[in-house]
Design a protein around this motif. Structure first.
Motif, PDB file in Angstrom:
ATOM      1  N   LYS A  48      43.540  62.072  22.359  1.00  0.00           N
ATOM      2  CA  LYS A  48      44.010  60.887  23.071  1.00  0.00           C
ATOM      3  C   LYS A  48      45.534  60.806  23.142  1.00  0.00           C
ATOM      4  O   LYS A  48      46.069  59.962  23.866  1.00  0.00           O
ATOM      5  CB  LYS A  48      43.495  59.619  22.378  1.00  0.00           C
ATOM      6  CG  LYS A  48      41.991  59.419  22.458  1.00  0.00           C
ATOM      7  CD  LYS A  48      41.599  58.149  21.731  1.00  0.00           C
ATOM      8  CE  LYS A  48      40.099  57.902  21.810  1.00  0.00           C
ATOM      9  NZ  LYS A  48      39.704  56.669  21.065  1.00  0.00           N
ATOM     10  N   ALA A  49      46.235  61.663  22.381  1.00  0.00           N
ATOM     11  CA  ALA A  49      47.686  61.531  22.259  1.00  0.00           C
ATOM     12  C   ALA A  49      48.421  62.695  22.928  1.00  0.00           C
ATOM     13  O   ALA A  49      47.925  63.819  22.983  1.00  0.00           O
ATOM     14  CB  ALA A  49      48.086  61.451  20.793  1.00  0.00           C
ATOM     15  N   SER A  50      49.614  62.394  23.421  1.00  0.00           N
ATOM     16  CA  SER A  50      50.468  63.434  23.991  1.00  0.00           C
ATOM     17  C   SER A  50      51.245  64.165  22.898  1.00  0.00           C
ATOM     18  O   SER A  50      51.450  65.381  22.986  1.00  0.00           O
ATOM     19  CB  SER A  50      51.457  62.821  24.993  1.00  0.00           C
ATOM     20  OG  SER A  50      50.780  62.313  26.124  1.00  0.00           O
ATOM     21  N   PHE A  51      51.690  63.431  21.872  1.00  0.00           N
ATOM     22  CA  PHE A  51      52.465  64.020  20.778  1.00  0.00           C
ATOM     23  C   PHE A  51      51.799  63.699  19.440  1.00  0.00           C
ATOM     24  O   PHE A  51      51.285  62.601  19.247  1.00  0.00           O
ATOM     25  CB  PHE A  51      53.900  63.475  20.776  1.00  0.00           C
ATOM     26  CG  PHE A  51      54.681  63.776  22.020  1.00  0.00           C
ATOM     27  CD1 PHE A  51      55.357  64.975  22.159  1.00  0.00           C
ATOM     28  CD2 PHE A  51      54.735  62.856  23.056  1.00  0.00           C
ATOM     29  CE1 PHE A  51      56.084  65.257  23.313  1.00  0.00           C
ATOM     30  CE2 PHE A  51      55.458  63.121  24.213  1.00  0.00           C
ATOM     31  CZ  PHE A  51      56.126  64.332  24.341  1.00  0.00           C
ATOM     32  N   CYS A  52      51.832  64.662  18.529  1.00  0.00           N
ATOM     33  CA  CYS A  52      51.257  64.468  17.195  1.00  0.00           C
ATOM     34  C   CYS A  52      52.348  64.662  16.150  1.00  0.00           C
ATOM     35  O   CYS A  52      53.014  65.707  16.109  1.00  0.00           O
ATOM     36  CB  CYS A  52      50.110  65.443  16.962  1.00  0.00           C
ATOM     37  SG  CYS A  52      48.634  65.038  17.926  1.00  0.00           S
ATOM     38  N   LEU A  53      52.552  63.656  15.320  1.00  0.00           N
ATOM     39  CA  LEU A  53      53.628  63.628  14.335  1.00  0.00           C
ATOM     40  C   LEU A  53      53.240  64.443  13.110  1.00  0.00           C
ATOM     41  O   LEU A  53      52.176  64.227  12.525  1.00  0.00           O
ATOM     42  CB  LEU A  53      53.934  62.174  13.945  1.00  0.00           C
ATOM     43  CG  LEU A  53      54.124  61.203  15.126  1.00  0.00           C
ATOM     44  CD1 LEU A  53      54.398  59.794  14.609  1.00  0.00           C
ATOM     45  CD2 LEU A  53      55.243  61.674  16.043  1.00  0.00           C
TER      46      LEU A  53
ATOM     47  N   ALA B   1      52.166  52.208  20.767  1.00  0.00           N
ATOM     48  CA  ALA B   1      51.982  53.496  21.436  1.00  0.00           C
ATOM     49  C   ALA B   1      51.502  54.574  20.486  1.00  0.00           C
ATOM     50  O   ALA B   1      51.259  55.708  20.914  1.00  0.00           O
ATOM     51  CB  ALA B   1      53.302  53.942  22.084  1.00  0.00           C
ATOM     52  N   CYS B   2      51.345  54.234  19.196  1.00  0.00           N
ATOM     53  CA  CYS B   2      50.977  55.228  18.187  1.00  0.00           C
ATOM     54  C   CYS B   2      49.574  54.953  17.646  1.00  0.00           C
ATOM     55  O   CYS B   2      49.260  53.825  17.245  1.00  0.00           O
ATOM     56  CB  CYS B   2      51.974  55.222  17.032  1.00  0.00           C
ATOM     57  SG  CYS B   2      51.725  56.557  15.832  1.00  0.00           S
ATOM     58  N   ALA B   3      48.726  55.969  17.650  1.00  0.00           N
ATOM     59  CA  ALA B   3      47.383  55.878  17.061  1.00  0.00           C
ATOM     60  C   ALA B   3      47.415  56.549  15.692  1.00  0.00           C
ATOM     61  O   ALA B   3      47.982  57.634  15.544  1.00  0.00           O
ATOM     62  CB  ALA B   3      46.368  56.559  17.964  1.00  0.00           C
TER      63      ALA B   3
ATOM     64  N   ALA C  88      50.449  60.186  17.817  1.00  0.00           N
ATOM     65  CA  ALA C  88      49.385  59.956  16.847  1.00  0.00           C
ATOM     66  C   ALA C  88      49.773  60.574  15.508  1.00  0.00           C
ATOM     67  O   ALA C  88      50.590  61.504  15.443  1.00  0.00           O
ATOM     68  CB  ALA C  88      48.069  60.563  17.341  1.00  0.00           C
ATOM     69  N   PHE C  89      49.176  60.033  14.446  1.00  0.00           N
ATOM     70  CA  PHE C  89      49.397  60.576  13.109  1.00  0.00           C
ATOM     71  C   PHE C  89      48.106  60.464  12.302  1.00  0.00           C
ATOM     72  O   PHE C  89      47.429  59.431  12.341  1.00  0.00           O
ATOM     73  CB  PHE C  89      50.511  59.827  12.379  1.00  0.00           C
ATOM     74  CG  PHE C  89      50.678  60.246  10.944  1.00  0.00           C
ATOM     75  CD1 PHE C  89      51.292  61.451  10.632  1.00  0.00           C
ATOM     76  CD2 PHE C  89      50.199  59.458   9.907  1.00  0.00           C
ATOM     77  CE1 PHE C  89      51.430  61.858   9.308  1.00  0.00           C
ATOM     78  CE2 PHE C  89      50.331  59.844   8.586  1.00  0.00           C
ATOM     79  CZ  PHE C  89      50.956  61.051   8.287  1.00  0.00           C
ATOM     80  N   VAL C  90      47.782  61.525  11.570  1.00  0.00           N
ATOM     81  CA  VAL C  90      46.630  61.532  10.672  1.00  0.00           C
ATOM     82  C   VAL C  90      47.136  61.810   9.267  1.00  0.00           C
ATOM     83  O   VAL C  90      47.792  62.833   9.024  1.00  0.00           O
ATOM     84  CB  VAL C  90      45.602  62.608  11.070  1.00  0.00           C
ATOM     85  CG1 VAL C  90      44.491  62.696  10.015  1.00  0.00           C
ATOM     86  CG2 VAL C  90      45.011  62.297  12.434  1.00  0.00           C
TER      87      VAL C  90
END
Length: 463
Positions: free
Chosen positions: A310-315, A281-283, A253-255
């Protein structure tokens, strides 16, 4: 000492009487003198007991003092260095938003209600402004259990100067931006504690800004650089089970939004956004702004945390600074951070984050992403599920160290970011006193993990 005074008192009480026949007047005079001596002895006893307690407390040799080696002295600064600065919080509206609204609840901001199950449903979560640390730390220090009013007994000295708030109100206002820091240095160097205690090497302050904001080299009235020259001068318990139990339906995921302030040749964030948009696969939570506003109206705490849960990894690519607030928001949600530059975490936060970087994070060099020879999705999918679970457990363990507990409550069994910072300061001052050569910072390459989850065969081809 107490025993000697007690013996003197006994001698006054047992002193032989005068010879008989002295008369009533003589007896009254003798009695008055005896009473006077007795009261004098009591006074000496009281003062001796007071001095004994006063000087054998914090600095005494008794092993039962839980604060031994942990005492901190806090300056009572003139209000122009903190309280008056906060009164000017409205001056930040044009650039940083309304910081005044962030000062409620001891600096933690407005309380957050449970929004669709995102938060715990209990009191204790706040909409904290990322720049409010000055006030949060000061309020917490007022409640520090080992605070002392005797600087001679303290292991370190805290300076409650609101440097971050001062920067926010005068970040580009000519000479005004340096006025408070200049005044502070004059005030500090004139204090007894500064000259008698290591020339200020045991003093510390906390600012809710990046160090870059206080390293402007030019400090003249005509200088137009960003920030001020402060550093150029001489002188709540998290619910871990809830985090573990989240059903993480997205790999990553990325915000955030593209950053226009960075040259395109080093703008790794744009490449990260491109890859995120191209992957199912990316939110992503982009920035939706209202007309005339610089703030993202959809970046509410509930929306951000809902995505991270909701995500396993956060960019976490860098932009205008190496580290983003999103790093810590994601960790609180149990999301494993993915870094693209060693300065985002590994060269900082050495008190709060483990030395074994890959235990809790993923590192993908920004050059590999910018040169389009690495697929972020492929890198993350190559990490075995068992390793992902171990990394998430490490992130969960770190949650207390990256949050500030409500200063009006007390943590009994865990340490939060305040506790970790205070322990780090005390250890640093002790090492300075011992004459150690302290690490002033290593090259970025020395802090970069050697074993990367990167496959050179996993190339990214934009659609």
């Amino acid at each position: 000492m107490q025993m000697n005074v007690a013996n003197s008192t006994g001698q006054l009480q047992t002193k032989p009487a005068r010879k008989a026949g002295g008369g009533a007047r003589s007896r009254r005079t003798t009695g008055a003198k005896g009473k006077s001596r007795f009261l004098t002895a009591l006074a000496v006893t009281a003062w001796t007991f007071y001095l004994y307690l006063h000087f054998s407390g914090p600095s005494g040799s008794g092993g039962g003092d839980p604060c031994r080696g942990r005492y901190i002295y806090m300056y009572n600064l003139p209000p122009r260095f903190n309280a008056d600065i906060i009164r000017d919080c409205r001056k930040t509206d044009d650039h940083w938003g309304d910081l005044c609204a962030s000062l409620s609840n001891a600096g933690l901001g407005r309380a957050l209600a449970d929004d669709g199950g995102v938060f715990t449903g209990e009191a204790g979560w706040y909409d904290t402004n990322q720049f409010a640390l000055d006030a949060i730390f000061h309020d917490r220090m007022k409640r520090y259990e080992c605070l002392t009013n005797r600087s001679s007994a303290a292991a370190a000295v805290f300076v409650p100067f609101y440097a971050g708030f001062d920067f926010a109100r005068y970040h580009d206002d000519g000479a005004a931006r340096d006025a408070a820091s200049t005044d502070l240095m004059v005030w500090l160097t004139g204090q007894f504690q500064w000259g008698r205690r290591m020339g200020g090497l045991d003093h510390f302050l906390v600012a809710g800004r990046t160090g870059f904001d206080f390293f402007r080299r030019g400090i003249s009235d005509v200088d137009t650089g960003r920030g001020n020259g402060l550093l150029m001068r001489a002188a709540g318990r998290p619910e871990h089970d809830r985090v573990r139990g989240q059903r993480r339906t997205r790999l990553m995921a990325f915000v955030g939004a593209p950053g226009p302030n960075t040259p395109v040749n080093i703008r790794v964030r744009d490449h990260v956004i491109t890859q995120c948009k191209a992957s199912s696969a990316c939110a992503m939570l982009g920035c939706a702004r209202s007309p005339g506003s610089t703030r993202c109206r959809n970046h509410t705490p509930a929306n951000i945390m809902r995505l991270f849960q909701k995500a396993s990894f956060c960019l976490q690519p860098p932009e205008d600074s190496w580290t983003r607030r999103s790093v810590f928001d994601s960790m609180v949600a149990g999301c494993i951070p993915v870094f693209f530059h060693a300065a985002s975490a590994y060269r900082q936060y050495r008190w709060h984050l483990p030395k074994r970087h890959l235990d809790y994070s993923v590192y993908i060099p920004d050059a590999d992403v910018r040169e389009r020879n690495v697929s972020i999705e492929a890198v993350l999918r190559a990490i075995p599920p068992a390793t992902v679970e171990r990394m998430r457990e490490e992130v969960i363990k770190l949650i207390p160290t990256v949050i500030y507990a409500d200063p009006r409550s007390r943590l009994e069994t865990i340490k939060d970011a305040f506790d970790v910072a205070v322990e780090g300061i005390l250890d640093l001052v002790a090492r300075i006193k011992n004459g150690e050569e302290l690490d002033s910072g290593r090259p970025v390459s020395d802090d970069s993990p050697k074993n990367l989850y990167v496959s050179t065969e996993s190339t990214f081809q934009p659609k």
